[in-house]
Design an enzyme around this catalytic site. Structure first.
Site, PDB file in Angstrom:
ATOM      1  N   CYS A 179       0.883  -1.097  -0.033  1.00 44.97           N
ATOM      2  CA  CYS A 179       0.007  -0.135  -0.059  1.00 44.97           C
ATOM      3  C   CYS A 179       0.816   1.235  -0.218  1.00 44.97           C
ATOM      4  O   CYS A 179       1.951   1.224   0.192  1.00 44.97           O
ATOM      5  CB  CYS A 179      -0.765  -0.022   1.353  1.00 44.97           C
ATOM      6  SG  CYS A 179      -1.679  -1.376   1.673  1.00 44.97           S
ATOM      7  N   ARG A 204       2.569   0.783  -7.373  1.00 45.64           N
ATOM      8  CA  ARG A 204       2.706  -0.335  -6.276  1.00 45.64           C
ATOM      9  C   ARG A 204       1.225  -1.358  -6.545  1.00 45.64           C
ATOM     10  O   ARG A 204       1.210  -2.237  -5.870  1.00 45.64           O
ATOM     11  CB  ARG A 204       2.786   0.018  -5.225  1.00 45.64           C
ATOM     12  CG  ARG A 204       4.202   0.770  -4.809  1.00 45.64           C
ATOM     13  CD  ARG A 204       4.271   1.682  -3.677  1.00 45.64           C
ATOM     14  NE  ARG A 204       4.239   1.004  -2.477  1.00 45.64           N
ATOM     15  CZ  ARG A 204       5.146   0.833  -1.744  1.00 45.64           C
ATOM     16  NH1 ARG A 204       6.360   1.007  -2.203  1.00 45.64           N
ATOM     17  NH2 ARG A 204       5.015   0.311  -0.482  1.00 45.64           N
ATOM     18  N   TRP A 257      -4.127  -1.879  -0.967  1.00 48.84           N
ATOM     19  CA  TRP A 257      -3.967  -2.926  -1.426  1.00 48.84           C
ATOM     20  C   TRP A 257      -4.422  -4.183  -0.336  1.00 48.84           C
ATOM     21  O   TRP A 257      -3.794  -4.333   0.795  1.00 48.84           O
ATOM     22  CB  TRP A 257      -2.759  -3.509  -1.750  1.00 48.84           C
ATOM     23  CG  TRP A 257      -2.316  -4.818  -2.230  1.00 48.84           C
ATOM     24  CD1 TRP A 257      -1.990  -5.952  -1.426  1.00 48.84           C
ATOM     25  CD2 TRP A 257      -2.239  -5.434  -3.674  1.00 48.84           C
ATOM     26  NE1 TRP A 257      -1.696  -7.060  -2.365  1.00 48.84           N
ATOM     27  CE2 TRP A 257      -1.794  -6.750  -3.491  1.00 48.84           C
ATOM     28  CE3 TRP A 257      -2.459  -4.914  -4.828  1.00 48.84           C
ATOM     29  CZ2 TRP A 257      -1.953  -7.379  -4.571  1.00 48.84           C
ATOM     30  CZ3 TRP A 257      -2.439  -5.455  -5.950  1.00 48.84           C
ATOM     31  CH2 TRP A 257      -2.078  -6.919  -5.943  1.00 48.84           C
ATOM     32  N   ASN A 317       0.396   0.466   6.843  1.00 51.54           N
ATOM     33  CA  ASN A 317       0.765  -0.443   6.112  1.00 51.54           C
ATOM     34  C   ASN A 317       1.290  -1.715   6.664  1.00 51.54           C
ATOM     35  O   ASN A 317       1.999  -1.363   7.719  1.00 51.54           O
ATOM     36  CB  ASN A 317       1.737  -0.177   4.970  1.00 51.54           C
ATOM     37  CG  ASN A 317       1.415   0.875   3.719  1.00 51.54           C
ATOM     38  OD1 ASN A 317       0.203   1.118   3.664  1.00 51.54           O
ATOM     39  ND2 ASN A 317       2.237   1.360   3.061  1.00 51.54           N
ATOM     40  N   GLY A 318       0.923  -3.027   6.346  1.00 51.69           N
ATOM     41  CA  GLY A 318       1.559  -4.061   7.077  1.00 51.69           C
ATOM     42  C   GLY A 318       0.352  -4.846   7.476  1.00 51.69           C
ATOM     43  O   GLY A 318      -0.694  -4.703   7.180  1.00 51.69           O
ATOM     44  N   GLU A 320       9.831 -23.871 -15.644  1.00 52.96           N
ATOM     45  CA  GLU A 320       9.581 -22.317 -15.370  1.00 52.96           C
ATOM     46  C   GLU A 320      10.897 -21.791 -15.777  1.00 52.96           C
ATOM     47  O   GLU A 320      10.699 -20.459 -16.346  1.00 52.96           O
ATOM     48  CB  GLU A 320       9.367 -22.178 -13.757  1.00 52.96           C
ATOM     49  CG  GLU A 320       9.242 -20.908 -13.230  1.00 52.96           C
ATOM     50  CD  GLU A 320       7.979 -20.085 -13.861  1.00 52.96           C
ATOM     51  OE1 GLU A 320       7.173 -20.565 -14.426  1.00 52.96           O
ATOM     52  OE2 GLU A 320       8.094 -18.863 -13.568  1.00 52.96           O
ATOM     53  N   LYS A 379      10.567 -18.760 -18.488  1.00 52.65           N
ATOM     54  CA  LYS A 379      11.309 -17.164 -18.146  1.00 52.65           C
ATOM     55  C   LYS A 379      12.259 -16.715 -19.121  1.00 52.65           C
ATOM     56  O   LYS A 379      12.005 -15.412 -19.634  1.00 52.65           O
ATOM     57  CB  LYS A 379      12.109 -17.161 -16.801  1.00 52.65           C
ATOM     58  CG  LYS A 379      11.172 -17.148 -15.524  1.00 52.65           C
ATOM     59  CD  LYS A 379      10.618 -16.047 -15.125  1.00 52.65           C
ATOM     60  CE  LYS A 379       9.160 -16.030 -15.765  1.00 52.65           C
ATOM     61  NZ  LYS A 379       7.783 -16.534 -14.708  1.00 52.65           N
ATOM     62  N   GLU A 395      10.183 -15.855 -22.442  1.00 57.63           N
ATOM     63  CA  GLU A 395       9.329 -14.575 -22.178  1.00 57.63           C
ATOM     64  C   GLU A 395       9.965 -13.499 -22.315  1.00 57.63           C
ATOM     65  O   GLU A 395       9.545 -12.605 -23.058  1.00 57.63           O
ATOM     66  CB  GLU A 395       8.632 -14.727 -20.783  1.00 57.63           C
ATOM     67  CG  GLU A 395       7.418 -15.597 -20.555  1.00 57.63           C
ATOM     68  CD  GLU A 395       6.875 -15.267 -19.050  1.00 57.63           C
ATOM     69  OE1 GLU A 395       5.912 -14.968 -19.094  1.00 57.63           O
ATOM     70  OE2 GLU A 395       7.675 -15.659 -18.164  1.00 57.63           O
ATOM     71  N   HIS A 454      15.323 -39.881 -25.526  1.00 60.38           N
ATOM     72  CA  HIS A 454      14.179 -40.587 -26.481  1.00 60.38           C
ATOM     73  C   HIS A 454      13.859 -39.549 -27.459  1.00 60.38           C
ATOM     74  O   HIS A 454      12.656 -39.533 -27.927  1.00 60.38           O
ATOM     75  CB  HIS A 454      12.951 -40.665 -25.507  1.00 60.38           C
ATOM     76  CG  HIS A 454      13.370 -41.861 -24.462  1.00 60.38           C
ATOM     77  ND1 HIS A 454      13.303 -43.102 -24.897  1.00 60.38           N
ATOM     78  CD2 HIS A 454      13.621 -41.914 -23.399  1.00 60.38           C
ATOM     79  CE1 HIS A 454      13.872 -43.925 -23.638  1.00 60.38           C
ATOM     80  NE2 HIS A 454      13.941 -43.153 -22.807  1.00 60.38           N
ATOM     81  N   LYS A 503       0.041  -8.571 -18.471  1.00 64.89           N
ATOM     82  CA  LYS A 503       0.267  -9.407 -17.116  1.00 64.89           C
ATOM     83  C   LYS A 503      -1.190 -10.001 -16.544  1.00 64.89           C
ATOM     84  O   LYS A 503      -0.902 -10.868 -15.929  1.00 64.89           O
ATOM     85  CB  LYS A 503       0.357  -7.825 -15.998  1.00 64.89           C
ATOM     86  CG  LYS A 503       0.558  -8.182 -14.762  1.00 64.89           C
ATOM     87  CD  LYS A 503       1.888  -9.038 -14.510  1.00 64.89           C
ATOM     88  CE  LYS A 503       1.957  -9.875 -13.091  1.00 64.89           C
ATOM     89  NZ  LYS A 503       3.156 -10.478 -13.265  1.00 64.89           N
TER      90      LYS A 503
HETATM   91  C1  F6R Z   1       4.658 -15.827 -16.871  1.00 68.84           C
HETATM   92  C2  F6R Z   1       3.298 -15.335 -16.366  1.00 68.84           C
HETATM   93  C3  F6R Z   1       2.140 -16.072 -16.644  1.00 68.84           C
HETATM   94  C4  F6R Z   1       1.046 -16.297 -15.848  1.00 68.84           C
HETATM   95  C5  F6R Z   1      -0.261 -16.798 -16.051  1.00 68.84           C
HETATM   96  C6  F6R Z   1      -1.261 -16.981 -14.998  1.00 68.84           C
HETATM   97  O1  F6R Z   1       5.555 -15.343 -16.311  1.00 68.84           O
HETATM   98  O2  F6R Z   1       3.282 -14.601 -15.447  1.00 68.84           O
HETATM   99  O3  F6R Z   1       2.436 -17.318 -17.271  1.00 68.84           O
HETATM  100  O4  F6R Z   1       1.397 -17.174 -14.500  1.00 68.84           O
HETATM  101  O5  F6R Z   1      -0.875 -16.081 -17.297  1.00 68.84           O
HETATM  102  O6  F6R Z   1      -1.590 -15.835 -14.336  1.00 68.84           O
HETATM  103  P1  F6R Z   1      -2.202 -15.675 -13.107  1.00 68.84           P
HETATM  104  O7  F6R Z   1      -1.349 -16.362 -12.050  1.00 68.84           O
HETATM  105  O8  F6R Z   1      -2.621 -14.266 -12.790  1.00 68.84           O
HETATM  106  O9  F6R Z   1      -3.455 -16.538 -13.109  1.00 68.84           O
END
Ligand code: F6R
Length: 606
Positions: free
Chosen positions: A2, A27, A74, A100-101, A481, A485, A488, A504, A601
Site C-alpha cells: 500500500c 505499487r 492493497w 501498511n503491514g 519455469e 522465463k 518470455e 528418447h 500481465k
Molecule cells: C509468466 C506469467 C504467466 C502467468 C499466467 C497466469 O511469467 O506470469 O504465465 O503465470 O498468465 O496468470 P495468473 O497467475 O494471474 O492466473
C-alpha cells in the site's frame, strides 16, 4: 504494497498528499483515502477504486488544511471497499491513521476492545490500532506520544503508521516496524511516505525510518525516537536517482526488484500460516469439509502458476493416497474432468482474474466439487467464487514475467500439502521440513548472492537461439519455469524435458555449444540426471549444472551449489538462479524486461 503519504507545512496538505499517492500508484491498490485536519476537526474522504474516484469525491470540497495524510490500499484484511479503505478514525473522530503491514494479534486486541465497549466499522486490522490508541489516550495517558508508545508495544506483526489528530492538529506521528517509511523536510514543510518516489518532487534528501522508530513531524521540525521514547540518531541520505528509478527501488527493472523481494514475500506468505512448527489455515478449517471423503484432487492454473501446480501435485501425491492430477486451466475446462462433490479442485493464480482459470473454477462449482483458490490479489474474482481462498502475500507484481508470485505459490502450496496430508491421510508433518520452511527466506536471500556468477554465465547464451532445461521429479517444474522465463523476456527459444526423456528424442538437437541447464537437486535422482547431462557434454553441449553441495560433479565447468535443506524446498531456491539467468540474458540482448512483446500481465480473455 500500500502507499502512504503525509504532509504538515505552510500550504494546503492535499496537493502533496495526492501527488504522492499518484507517484506510488505503480505499487497497485484497490481503494484510496485522505484525512485532513485542523482545529475544527478531521475531514476524511475515501473510496473504493482508483485515485481518480477520490479526486471526483474531493472536487467540490474546500480543503485549506495544512496537515493531512493519504493512503492507497492493497487489501489484506477485508475486501476492497469504502469501509475497509484507510484512513481509519476512532469513534469520537479525533484521531485518524493509515497503516501498511499486518497486525498479527489483531483478533485478540479486537476482543479486548469490544469488551471495553468499542465497536468496529470495518474488517481491517488497522481499525484496531486507532481504537487502541484512543483507549490509551482517553482512558490512561492523556498524552498522545505516551499513548502511541503504549499502543506500539502491544502490536505484533509489521506496520508503518501515520497518524493525525485534533488533539495535536499541527503534528503527524509516524511509526515503523518491518514496513517501509521515509521522511523528508523543506524549509516550510515536513513530509512522510511509504516510498521515496512520493517525496522526490519536493526533496531528494530523505530519512528512511528504521524499525522500532517513531517520528514526530511538525511544520518546522522532524524528531525521531525509539519506541521507548529515547531520541534516536537520524541518518539522512541523498537519493541520486529520479522518480521512475526510485519506483523501481534503484533496480533497473521491476522484474529485478521483484526477484530481490522474494525473501520478504516468502516471509510474509508464511506469516500466520507457519506458527510454532504448525501449519494453520483457519479459512480451510472453517469449511468443515469431510476431508477423508475426498476422492481426487485437481490442481489447475495457467502458465507459471500451472508450473506451481505440477510441483504441488508431486508433493501431495507423496503423502496422499487419493489420485492427484494437475491440468492447465485451458485444458481442464474442455477436457471433461471427472468431478463430483468429493472432488477437491485447487486453483492457483497471481491475479485471481485469469479467464481460463476462472472458467475452470466455475465448471468445478457447477459439478459441486470443492474449490480452494490460491491467489495473490485480494478481492479478485476467483476469491469471490471459491469456497475458500488462501493468499500468497507477494505484494503487487508489476513485471509481466512472474517471479515472486511463483516462489510464494510454491511456499504456500508446500504448506497446503502439509495441511491436506494431515487432514486426508493423518500424515504427521515432517519436522525437518517445517524447520527449513522457517529458514526459507534466508535460504533464498543466500541464493541471490549468486547474481554475479549468473550474470557471467548468461553470456553463454549470447547469440544463441535455443536452450534446453532438464530435471527430474521436483526439478522438472523448475526446468519448465526456467525455460518459460527465458522465452518470455529474452525471446531465446527454450524447451524443458524430464532428464530421462532426453535420449528418447531431444538429444538429436544437441550439438557443439548448445546450452543445457540441468537442475539436479533431488537426492534420489540427482546422480541419474548428471549421467544424462554427461551424454550432452559428450556431444559438445555447454552445461550449467545446479546441484546440491555433496553431488559428484567433477566433469562440469559451470556448477552452482545449493546449500543443504529439505529436498522439497530446493525448487523454491533454485528457480531464483533461473530467473536471474533469464533476466541477464534478456538484458544482454537489450530487451524490454518488464514489458515483453505480445504478453499481458493479466490474461482476462480466453
Ligand atoms: C509468466 C506469467 C504467466 C502467468 C499466467 C497466469 O511469467 O506470469 O504465465 O503465470 O498468465 O496468470 P495468473 O497467475 O494471474 O492466473
Amino acid at each position: 504494497m500500500c502507499g502512504i503519504t503525509g504532509y504538515i507545512g505552510k500550504d494546503p496538505a492535499l496537493s502533496f498528499v495526492m501527488q504522492g499517492l499518484q507517484k506510488l500508484e505503480y505499487r497497485g491498490y484497490d481503494s484510496a483515502g485522505v484525512t485532513l485536519v485542523d482545529e475544527e476537526g478531521l475531514s476524511t474522504y475515501k473510496t473504493k477504486g482508483r485515485l481518480s474516484e477520490l479526486e471526483k469525491l474531493l472536487e467540490d470540497k474546500d480543503c485549506p488544511q495544512i496537515c493531512g495524510i493519504g493512503h492507497t490500499r492493497w487489501a489484506t484484511h477485508g475486501v476492497p471497499s469504502q469501509l475497509n479503505s484507510h484512513p481509519h478514525s476512532n469513534q469520537k473522530n479525533t484521531i485518524s491513521l493509515v497503516h501498511n503491514g499486518i497486525i498479527e494479534n489483531y483478533a485478540s486486541l479486537k476482543e479486548a476492545l469490544i469488551e471495553k465497549g468499542y465497536s468496529f466499522q470495518s474488517e481491517t486490522d488497522t481499525e484496531i490500532v486507532v481504537n487502541l490508541l484512543d483507549d490509551y489516550y482517553y482512558n490512561d495517558t492523556h498524552d498522545l506520544f505516551e499513548a502511541l508508545k503504549k499502543t506500539l508495544k502491544g502490536l505484533e506483526g509489521s506496520f508503518a503508521l501515520c497518524i493525525v489528530s485534533t488533539i495535536e492538529p499541527d503534528t503527524i506521528y509516524v511509526a515503523k516496524k518491518e514496513s517501509p517509511m521515509v521522511l523528508g523536510k523543506t524549509k516550510d514543510a515536513s513530509f512522510c511516505a511509504s516510498d521515496a518516489p512520493a517525496l522526490l518532487a519536493y526533496t531528494k534528501r530523505i530519512l528512511p525510518l528504521e524499525d522500532g522508530q517513531i517520528a514526530i513531524l511538525k511544520k518546522e521540525s522532524i524528531e525521531v525516537f525509539d519506541f521507548d521514547g529515547k531520541k534516536a540518531e537520524e541518518k539522512w541520505i541523498d537519493i541520486p536517482y529520479d522518480i521512475e528509478a526510485a519506483q523501481k527501488g534503484g533496480y533497473d527493472s521491476f522484474m529485478l526488484k521483484e526477484i530481490h523481494e522474494q525473501p520478504t514475500a516468502i516471509k510474509e506468505t508464511l506469516r500466520g500460516v507457519l506458527v510454532n512448527k504448525k501449519i494453520i489455515f483457519k479459512e480451510l478449517d472453517e469449511l468443515n469439509y469431510k476431508w477423508k471423503k475426498i476422492n481426487r484432487i485437481y490442481l489447475v492454473a495457467c502458465g507459471t502458476a500451472y508450473h506451481a501446480c505440477i510441483f504441488a501435485s508431486q508433493i501431495l501425491q507423496r503423502n496422499i493416497e487419493t489420485p492427484i492430477s494437475h491440468m492447465p486451466a485451458s485444458e481442464f475446462r474442455y477436457g471433461d474432468p471427472y468431478l463430483d462433490r468429493n472432488s477437491l479442485c485447487i486453483f492457483v493464480s497471481q491475479s485471481g482474474e485469469t479467464a481460463d482459470t476462472m472458467a475452470a473454477m466455475k465448471l468445478a462449482k457447477e459439478k459441486k466439487a470443492k474449490t480452494i483458490a490460491v491467489v495473490n490479489a485480494l478481492g479478485s474474482s476467483m476469491t469471490r467464487i471459491a469456497d475458500a481462498t488462501i493468499y500468497t502475500c507477494a505484494g503487487p507484481e508489476i513485471s509481466v514475467a512472474s517471479t515472486k508470485a511463483y516462489t510464494t505459490q510454491l511456499t504456500l502450496l508446500t504448506c497446503l500439502s502439509i495441511y491436506l496430508s494431515e487432514k486426508i491421510n493423518d500424515v504427521v508433518a515432517d519436522e525437518g521440513l517445517l524447520n527449513d520452511l522457517k529458514k526459507l527466506p534466508d535460504y533464498v536471500r543466500e541464493m541471490l548472492k549468486e547474481e554475479k556468477t549468473i550474470e557471467e554465465l548468461s553470456h553463454l547464451l549470447d547469440k544463441k537461439n535455443d536452450a534446453y532445461f532438464i530435471g527430474r521429479l521436483l526439478d522438472y517444474p523448475t526446468a519448465l519455469e526456467g525455460a518459460l522465463k527465458l522465452k518470455e523476456i529474452s525471446y531465446v527459444h527454450a524447451d524443458a524435458y524430464y532428464a530421462g526423456e532426453l535420449k528418447h528424442g531431444p538429444i538429436a538437437l544437441i550439438e557443439k555449444k548448445t546450452v543445457v541447464i540441468a537442475i539436479a537437486s533431488q537426492s534420489e535422482v540427482a546422480q541419474k540426471t548428471i549421467s544424462n547431462i554427461e551424454e550432452t557434454i559428450a556431444r559438445g553441449a555447454e552445461v550449467i549444472l545446479i546441484t546440491k553441495k555433496d553431488t559428484q560433479a567433477d566433469k562440469f565447468r559451470h556448477v552452482i551449489r545449493l546449500r543443504e535443506m529439505n529436498d522439497v524446498l530446493y525448487p523454491i531456491v533454485s528457480i531464483v538462479l533461473l530467473q536471474l539467468l533469464a533476466y541477464y540474458t534478456a538484458t544482454n540482448k537489450g530487451c524490454d524486461i518488464d514489458k515483453p512483446r505480445n504478453l499481458a500481465k493479466s490474461v482476462t480473455v480466453e
